[in-house]
Design an enzyme around this catalytic site. Structure first.
Site, PDB file in Angstrom:
ATOM      1  CB  CYS A 156     -18.558  -3.676 -45.407  1.00  0.00           C
ATOM      2  SG  CYS A 156     -16.908  -3.349 -44.834  1.00  0.00           S
TER       3      CYS A 156
HETATM    4  N1  CO8 Z   1      -2.137   9.079 -37.315  1.00  0.00           N
HETATM    5  C1  CO8 Z   1      -1.983  10.422 -37.456  1.00  0.00           C
HETATM    6  N2  CO8 Z   1      -2.304  11.101 -38.568  1.00  0.00           N
HETATM    7  C2  CO8 Z   1      -2.771  10.381 -39.620  1.00  0.00           C
HETATM    8  C3  CO8 Z   1      -2.945   8.986 -39.556  1.00  0.00           C
HETATM    9  C4  CO8 Z   1      -2.603   8.337 -38.360  1.00  0.00           C
HETATM   10  N3  CO8 Z   1      -2.744   6.995 -38.206  1.00  0.00           N
HETATM   11  N4  CO8 Z   1      -3.426   8.568 -40.735  1.00  0.00           N
HETATM   12  C5  CO8 Z   1      -3.554   9.650 -41.530  1.00  0.00           C
HETATM   13  N5  CO8 Z   1      -3.152  10.742 -40.854  1.00  0.00           N
HETATM   14  C6  CO8 Z   1      -3.113  12.136 -41.347  1.00  0.00           C
HETATM   15  C7  CO8 Z   1      -2.952  12.215 -42.849  1.00  0.00           C
HETATM   16  O1  CO8 Z   1      -1.580  12.142 -43.197  1.00  0.00           O
HETATM   17  C8  CO8 Z   1      -3.579  13.544 -43.157  1.00  0.00           C
HETATM   18  O2  CO8 Z   1      -2.650  14.561 -42.887  1.00  0.00           O
HETATM   19  P1  CO8 Z   1      -2.593  15.906 -43.804  1.00  0.00           P
HETATM   20  O3  CO8 Z   1      -3.941  16.554 -43.605  1.00  0.00           O
HETATM   21  O4  CO8 Z   1      -1.448  16.660 -43.212  1.00  0.00           O
HETATM   22  O5  CO8 Z   1      -2.386  15.429 -45.201  1.00  0.00           O
HETATM   23  C9  CO8 Z   1      -4.705  13.692 -42.134  1.00  0.00           C
HETATM   24  O6  CO8 Z   1      -4.372  12.772 -41.070  1.00  0.00           O
HETATM   25  C10 CO8 Z   1      -6.080  13.341 -42.668  1.00  0.00           C
HETATM   26  O7  CO8 Z   1      -6.033  12.091 -43.376  1.00  0.00           O
HETATM   27  P2  CO8 Z   1      -7.281  11.472 -44.093  1.00  0.00           P
HETATM   28  O8  CO8 Z   1      -7.865  12.470 -45.024  1.00  0.00           O
HETATM   29  O9  CO8 Z   1      -6.900  10.137 -44.679  1.00  0.00           O
HETATM   30  O10 CO8 Z   1      -8.233  11.201 -42.828  1.00  0.00           O
HETATM   31  P3  CO8 Z   1      -9.771  11.138 -42.739  1.00  0.00           P
HETATM   32  O11 CO8 Z   1     -10.258  12.236 -41.892  1.00  0.00           O
HETATM   33  O12 CO8 Z   1     -10.433  10.929 -44.069  1.00  0.00           O
HETATM   34  O13 CO8 Z   1      -9.990   9.775 -41.898  1.00  0.00           O
HETATM   35  C11 CO8 Z   1     -10.620   7.475 -42.294  1.00  0.00           C
HETATM   36  C12 CO8 Z   1      -9.513   8.528 -42.412  1.00  0.00           C
HETATM   37  C13 CO8 Z   1     -10.864   7.209 -40.824  1.00  0.00           C
HETATM   38  C14 CO8 Z   1     -10.111   6.212 -42.959  1.00  0.00           C
HETATM   39  C15 CO8 Z   1     -11.924   7.982 -42.949  1.00  0.00           C
HETATM   40  O14 CO8 Z   1     -11.651   8.509 -44.210  1.00  0.00           O
HETATM   41  C16 CO8 Z   1     -12.968   6.891 -43.105  1.00  0.00           C
HETATM   42  O15 CO8 Z   1     -13.341   6.219 -42.173  1.00  0.00           O
HETATM   43  N6  CO8 Z   1     -13.525   6.779 -44.314  1.00  0.00           N
HETATM   44  C17 CO8 Z   1     -14.551   5.773 -44.611  1.00  0.00           C
HETATM   45  C18 CO8 Z   1     -13.890   4.497 -44.824  1.00  0.00           C
HETATM   46  C19 CO8 Z   1     -14.810   3.333 -44.930  1.00  0.00           C
HETATM   47  O16 CO8 Z   1     -15.899   3.266 -44.467  1.00  0.00           O
HETATM   48  N7  CO8 Z   1     -14.302   2.318 -45.570  1.00  0.00           N
HETATM   49  C20 CO8 Z   1     -14.952   1.084 -45.665  1.00  0.00           C
HETATM   50  C21 CO8 Z   1     -13.891   0.101 -45.711  1.00  0.00           C
HETATM   51  S1  CO8 Z   1     -14.295  -1.497 -45.253  1.00  0.00           S
HETATM   52  C22 CO8 Z   1     -15.023  -2.417 -46.536  1.00  0.00           C
HETATM   53  O17 CO8 Z   1     -15.807  -1.987 -47.265  1.00  0.00           O
HETATM   54  C23 CO8 Z   1     -14.675  -3.811 -46.796  1.00  0.00           C
HETATM   55  C24 CO8 Z   1     -13.357  -4.144 -46.330  1.00  0.00           C
HETATM   56  C25 CO8 Z   1     -13.260  -5.593 -46.127  1.00  0.00           C
HETATM   57  C26 CO8 Z   1     -12.411  -5.984 -44.977  1.00  0.00           C
HETATM   58  C27 CO8 Z   1     -10.998  -6.011 -45.283  1.00  0.00           C
HETATM   59  C28 CO8 Z   1     -10.169  -6.556 -44.192  1.00  0.00           C
HETATM   60  C29 CO8 Z   1      -8.862  -5.877 -44.033  1.00  0.00           C
END
Ligand code: CO8
Length: 373
Positions: A156
């Site tokens: 990123c």
């Molecule tokens: N729909 C409904 N519920 C869901 C879904 C969904 N799609 N997904 C997860 N849930 C549920 C989970 O099961 C969980 O349920 P429970 O509490 O019952 O266990 C609950 O929602 C909460 O799950 P999470 O803890 O996973 O959710 P978060 O609040 O943490 O949100 C995010 C998830 C949005 C992913 C968040 O953690 C985030 O944005 N974090 C930062 C990520 C980030 O910035 N990453 C950078 C990545 S990119 C990068 O660096 C380079 C990549 C290169 C590109 C690659 C190309 C592919």
């Protein structure tokens, strides 16, 4: 040492978009079919059932509402859930080259330069469609640029790291101007059957022209006042796809290796590190945060950006302080902060200052202080 300016930026947005509603409908259709087909194994506890995804969760957890994609039909087809991008013969431009050239022409027009004014091309992105010949050399040839080019990948943060490489080359005199371009086809490496991440990414391409200040003639120029890079090793965002995958004796027949992350851990570890980096950079420059007009932040997650902006500015940030484009584009990896800069600077006057900042896998953090001339 030469002073360096950004004299133009460009943006290529793929023509097709997918809304959260469309993406979730496709995922849920696949999950229902999966649960039906594996009902027995699920009932016996051998396989976990697939839960539905939800539009409400996606908006609340990330702020993302839609994404542009190179191919919509392939992604949404529950039988496929992979973009359909046909391989091209070597005699045709690659898809990444085509996107890069479109964004590059936009940036070159804004900078008021032609290929004869450029000495180098950097293609900086999270995924390259092949190891060699470098996409940068293909782009260089397609544009008719003499000189040199190479590909670089800092996930990123590829664009901010690319800006610093271009700045260093120009400042030291090894190039008069550098085109730095970010073709990101994130959907090619996203597992659309993974509920935790299927909504995160989109496709796009951005381009930035950096020039020696004394040679730049465009009406709108931004001096690169300072750039600061940092990498910190972490396994929390990984893509294990690579040329040795096929050499693993146990690997034959295994599924592709795609993007995986521990999103919560990334959130908790990266946000403070980014805020500290920008704050220390501003202190070193004796630049009070109150004097910043804008933060063009990496576009991964709305709450992350609000948290970072609050820590850096010491107050509740407004949309003007830290504009959002991830609602429309989703996470476009290295291109996100450049899209924000490209779209949200029309109100800048001479002397106004902002910080363009990226963060992501590695971990990698890049922050670039820009001042309108
Ligand atoms: N729909 C409904 N519920 C869901 C879904 C969904 N799609 N997904 C997860 N849930 C549920 C989970 O099961 C969980 O349920 P429970 O509490 O019952 O266990 C609950 O929602 C909460 O799950 P999470 O803890 O996973 O959710 P978060 O609040 O943490 O949100 C995010 C998830 C949005 C992913 C968040 O953690 C985030 O944005 N974090 C930062 C990520 C980030 O910035 N990453 C950078 C990545 S990119 C990068 O660096 C380079 C990549 C290169 C590109 C690659 C190309 C592919």
């Amino acid at each position: 040492m030469h002073e360096v300016v950004i004299s133009g930026t460009g943006l290529y947005t793929p023509p097709e978009a997918i809304s959260n509603e469309e993406l979730v409908a496709s995922f849920n259709a696949w999950a229902d079919r999966y649960n039906r087909e594996h009902a027995e194994a699920i009932a016996q506890g051998e396989l976990p059932p697939q839960a539905h995804s939800s539009v409400e969760f996606i908006v609340k957890a990330s702020g993302i509402r839609s994404r542009y994609v190179v191919d919509k039909a392939g992604v949404l087809d529950p039988e496929r859930m992979v973009p359909a991008i046909p391989e091209r013969p070597d005699s045709e431009p690659s898809v990444m080259c085509e996107m890069a050239v479109a964004a590059a022409r936009d940036a070159m027009t804004a900078a008021g330069i032609g290929p004869q004014d450029l000495d180098a091309v950097l293609v900086a992105a999270s995924n390259m469609q092949r190891p060699y010949p470098a996409i940068a050399v293909e782009v260089q040839d397609a544009l008719g640029v003499r000189g040199w080019g190479f590909d670089m990948n800092v996930a990123c943060s590829s664009a901010t790291f690319g800006i610093q490489q271009a700045r260093d080359a120009i400042a030291m005199g090894s190039a008069r101007a550098v085109l730095m371009v970010n073709p990101e086809i994130c959907t090619g490496h996203l597992n659309f059957r993974d509920r935790d991440s299927h909504f995160i990414f989109g496709d796009v391409c951005t381009a930035v022209v950096l020039q020696r200040a004394d040679l730049a003639t465009s009406a709108e120029q931004y001096a690169v006042v300072d750039s600061c890079l940092q990498t910190l090793y972490s396994n929390n965002i990984r893509n294990n796809f690579g040329f040795l995958n096929r050499a693993d004796p146990r690997g034959i027949g295994k599924a592709d290796k795609l993007f995986v992350q521990e999103g919560r851990k990334v959130f908790k570890e990266v946000c403070p590190a980014v805020a500290v980096q920008i704050t220390e950079q501003l202190e070193r420059l004796a630049l009070p945060a109150a004097d910043l007009k804008r933060l063009w932040l990496h576009q991964a997650n709305l709450s992350m950006n609000q948290l970072i902006a609050r820590r850096v500015l010491g107050r509740e940030p407004t949309e003007e302080d830290a504009p959002t484009i991830l609602d429309e584009y989703a996470n476009t990896s290295s291109a996100g902060s450049v899209i924000a800069f490209h779209k949200h600077r029309a109100d800048f006057s001479s002397g106004d200052t902002g910080v363009l900042c990226s963060f992501g896998a590695g971990y990698s953090i890049g922050s670039v202080v820009l001042r309108r001339r």
